[in-house]
Design an enzyme around this catalytic site. Structure first.
Site, PDB file in Angstrom:
ATOM      1  N   HIS A 265     -14.320   0.506  23.028  1.00  0.00           N
ATOM      2  CA  HIS A 265     -13.012   1.174  23.058  1.00  0.00           C
ATOM      3  C   HIS A 265     -12.843   2.044  24.313  1.00  0.00           C
ATOM      4  O   HIS A 265     -11.727   2.303  24.738  1.00  0.00           O
ATOM      5  CB  HIS A 265     -12.753   1.953  21.758  1.00  0.00           C
ATOM      6  CG  HIS A 265     -13.354   3.318  21.696  1.00  0.00           C
ATOM      7  ND1 HIS A 265     -14.493   3.588  20.977  1.00  0.00           N
ATOM      8  CD2 HIS A 265     -12.973   4.497  22.248  1.00  0.00           C
ATOM      9  CE1 HIS A 265     -14.772   4.878  21.099  1.00  0.00           C
ATOM     10  NE2 HIS A 265     -13.868   5.451  21.855  1.00  0.00           N
ATOM     11  N   ASP A 315     -17.714  -2.270  18.262  1.00  0.00           N
ATOM     12  CA  ASP A 315     -17.352  -1.315  19.319  1.00  0.00           C
ATOM     13  C   ASP A 315     -18.512  -1.097  20.293  1.00  0.00           C
ATOM     14  O   ASP A 315     -19.131  -0.038  20.317  1.00  0.00           O
ATOM     15  CB  ASP A 315     -16.916   0.012  18.667  1.00  0.00           C
ATOM     16  CG  ASP A 315     -16.193   0.912  19.652  1.00  0.00           C
ATOM     17  OD1 ASP A 315     -15.935   0.465  20.782  1.00  0.00           O
ATOM     18  OD2 ASP A 315     -15.896   2.065  19.276  1.00  0.00           O
ATOM     19  N   SER A 412     -17.885   9.481  22.910  1.00  0.00           N
ATOM     20  CA  SER A 412     -17.870   8.042  22.637  1.00  0.00           C
ATOM     21  C   SER A 412     -18.700   7.259  23.629  1.00  0.00           C
ATOM     22  O   SER A 412     -18.721   7.588  24.814  1.00  0.00           O
ATOM     23  CB  SER A 412     -16.446   7.505  22.737  1.00  0.00           C
ATOM     24  OG  SER A 412     -15.814   7.680  21.527  1.00  0.00           O
ATOM     25  N   GLY A 413     -19.341   6.224  23.126  1.00  0.00           N
ATOM     26  CA  GLY A 413     -20.143   5.363  23.976  1.00  0.00           C
ATOM     27  C   GLY A 413     -21.549   5.911  24.170  1.00  0.00           C
ATOM     28  O   GLY A 413     -22.453   5.206  24.606  1.00  0.00           O
TER      29      GLY A 413
HETATM   30  N1  ARG Z   1     -13.504   8.143  19.799  1.00  0.00           N
HETATM   31  C1  ARG Z   1     -14.055   9.324  20.355  1.00  0.00           C
HETATM   32  C2  ARG Z   1     -14.199   9.175  21.873  1.00  0.00           C
HETATM   33  O1  ARG Z   1     -13.551   8.325  22.417  1.00  0.00           O
HETATM   34  C3  ARG Z   1     -15.341   9.745  19.713  1.00  0.00           C
HETATM   35  C4  ARG Z   1     -15.155  10.030  18.314  1.00  0.00           C
HETATM   36  C5  ARG Z   1     -16.349  10.468  17.619  1.00  0.00           C
HETATM   37  N2  ARG Z   1     -15.847  11.283  16.573  1.00  0.00           N
HETATM   38  C6  ARG Z   1     -16.574  11.856  15.656  1.00  0.00           C
HETATM   39  N3  ARG Z   1     -15.992  12.614  14.795  1.00  0.00           N
HETATM   40  N4  ARG Z   1     -17.861  11.637  15.591  1.00  0.00           N
HETATM   41  O2  ARG Z   1     -14.823   9.955  22.532  1.00  0.00           O
END
Ligand code: ARG
Length: 463
Positions: A265, A315, A412-413
């Site tokens: 993503h 993902d 993320s990632g």
């Molecule tokens: N989707 C988020 C990003 O792009 C990370 C989300 C992780 N969230 C969580 N509550 N652990 O950085």
């Protein structure tokens, strides 16, 4: 990374003590014992004889009651130890099982095949050893029938991306125990690695296999680190920042000098950005210290072909770097999990990143943050109180149901790593969550164990 600093107390222990203990059972039993007394009728004041007769009747009844009471009390004393056994499990799980549908406090055992063969490489001389089901002893591997393809398969099965070196070592050149056994590869067409090992008393070639797999999962500087949340350089040598120019967008993990893994993503949301704008920074702790020339140029972005932007299934993405990273004390690869390895619910794993330190902030953190997040069972995480079935088999949950600490936007990632002896393995890739550190909404991660074949095949094909 969102971390509530005021809640550092070991909550698990607290919860176990707060659980429905003996008190509940005691209250119920006492109620039952008291009930006959509270149901007594008051003595009537009309007529002496009647009163006396009633008195006798009452005395008799009371006597009977007292007898019954003493009897029951003895019974209770006798049965009490069984009834007062503390209930095991944390409140995280207990509360959920009682009030959520689809939850279970037990980690359901995965249907896994019994392991028939294990490998290890001994530290002196890198001699390959195999343990087959029929014998508990570790056997050295005879060189006859050996090939680099078999070596590659063994390295992969141990969580390494590559085989770096293999050769035959003459037996007379090494010191051996008199009881040392050997195993020989028996070339059987189409057979899997598990079935091809035959115990032997000696090797006809007089040589055994020495094997080196690509290095991973070690923290050369770890012994110098003393507690605390501020991450010292080298604590997570595989941590990468995936950036557009100098702007941090996502985390990543180094798998090999040419390979970094991140979330699909991350690349999808910035799919309009040019490939040439991406940079990968490694060996960093303070993000403000980065300079453009330090970034590695991304040569290819390979998102998982089945990634779904709707539900974040699959993902995961691989980034191939144009130039290999220079491994050092502060830059190194993380190991992958092994195929049959199952890190159970409760495993103490770590997540790290430059993401938001408060859900209301919009900036990434200046310095790398980390926190412990225990793995949660998928059954619990998919229950009606948590994510109500939103998790696919390619996801796993880690964190706290009381919202104590969590990854957040910008993480993320990045890596979710779990220790396996001295080796750190990449168990998850930060993927999604509802808010950050919200009660009943722990972090959701792409489950790396589900992508081993895809990672290995991609890293082998794209060179
Ligand atoms: N989707 C988020 C990003 O792009 C990370 C989300 C992780 N969230 C969580 N509550 N652990 O950085």
């Amino acid at each position: 990374m969102h971390l509530r600093m005021d809640e550092q107390a070991p909550k698990e222990a607290q919860y176990a003590e707060e659980g429905p203990g003996p008190g509940i059972f005691r209250a119920k039993l006492e109620d039952q014992l008291r009930r006959p007394e509270t149901q007594q009728q008051p003595i009537s004041q009309t007529g002496c004889w009647r009163s006396v007769r009633r008195g006798y009747v009452l005395l008799g009844a009371l006597g009977l009651l007292a007898g019954a009471g003493v009897g029951s009390w003895l019974l209770v004393l006798y049965l009490w130890p069984a009834a007062s056994q503390p209930i095991s499990g944390t409140l995280q799980d207990e509360e959920m099982t009682s009030s959520c549908s689809g939850a279970s406090s037990e980690e359901s055992p995965l249907p896994s095949l019994p392991k028939t063969v294990s490998f290890r490489v001994n530290s002196e001389g890198f001699l390959l050893e195999v343990q087959v089901k029929v014998r508990p002893a570790w056997l050295l591997v005879c060189h006859e029938g050996w090939s680099s393809a078999v070596g590659m398969q063994i390295c992969r099965s141990l969580g390494h991306l590559r085989l770096t070196h293999h050769n035959g070592v003459t037996l007379s050149d090494i010191k051996l125990n008199s009881s040392q056994g050997f195993a020989q590869l028996t070339p059987r067409l189409g057979s899997v690695l598990e079935e091809v090992w035959q115990p032997r008393d000696n090797c006809t070639s007089g040589r055994v296999v020495s094997l080196k797999c690509s290095e991973c999962g070690a923290r050369p500087l770890a012994s110098r680190i003393v507690g605390g949340q501020s991450v010292a350089p080298g604590r997570w040598p595989w941590q990468a920042s995936v950036a557009l120019g100098l702007r941090h967008t996502c985390g990543g993990s180094v798998l090999a000098p040419h390979w970094v893994v991140t979330a699909a993503h991350c690349m999808h949301s910035f799919r309009l950005s040019r490939l040439s704008s991406w940079r990968v920074y490694t060996g960093l702790v303070s993000h403000s210290a980065i300079r453009p020339h330090q970034g590695a140029v991304v040569e290819r972005i390979i998102p998982h072909p089945l990634y779904s932007a709707q539900n974040h299934d699959y993902d995961i993405a691989l980034l191939r770097l144009q130039m290999p990273l220079n491994f050092s004390d502060t830059v190194g690869a993380v190991c992958l999990p092994t195929k049959e390895q199952d890190f159970p619910g409760g495993s103490r794993c770590w997540v790290s990143g430059w993401g938001h330190t408060d859900p209301s902030h919009t900036h990434s953190s200046a310095t790398l943050q980390d926190t412990v997040v225990p793995l949660l069972s998928t059954q619990l995480c998919n229950s009606s109180c948590v994510y109500s079935g939103a998790l696919t088999p390619r996801m796993l949950c880690a964190g706290y149901l009381d919202g104590r600490a969590d990854a957040c936007q910008g993480d993320s990632g990045g890596p979710l790593v779990c220790p396996d002896g001295d080796t750190w393995r990449l168990v998850g890739v930060v993927s999604w969550g509802r808010g950050c550190a919200e009660p009943n909404h722990p972090g959701v991660y792409a489950k790396v164990a589900e992508f081993l074949d895809w990672i290995h095949d991609t890293a082998q094909q794209v060179r």
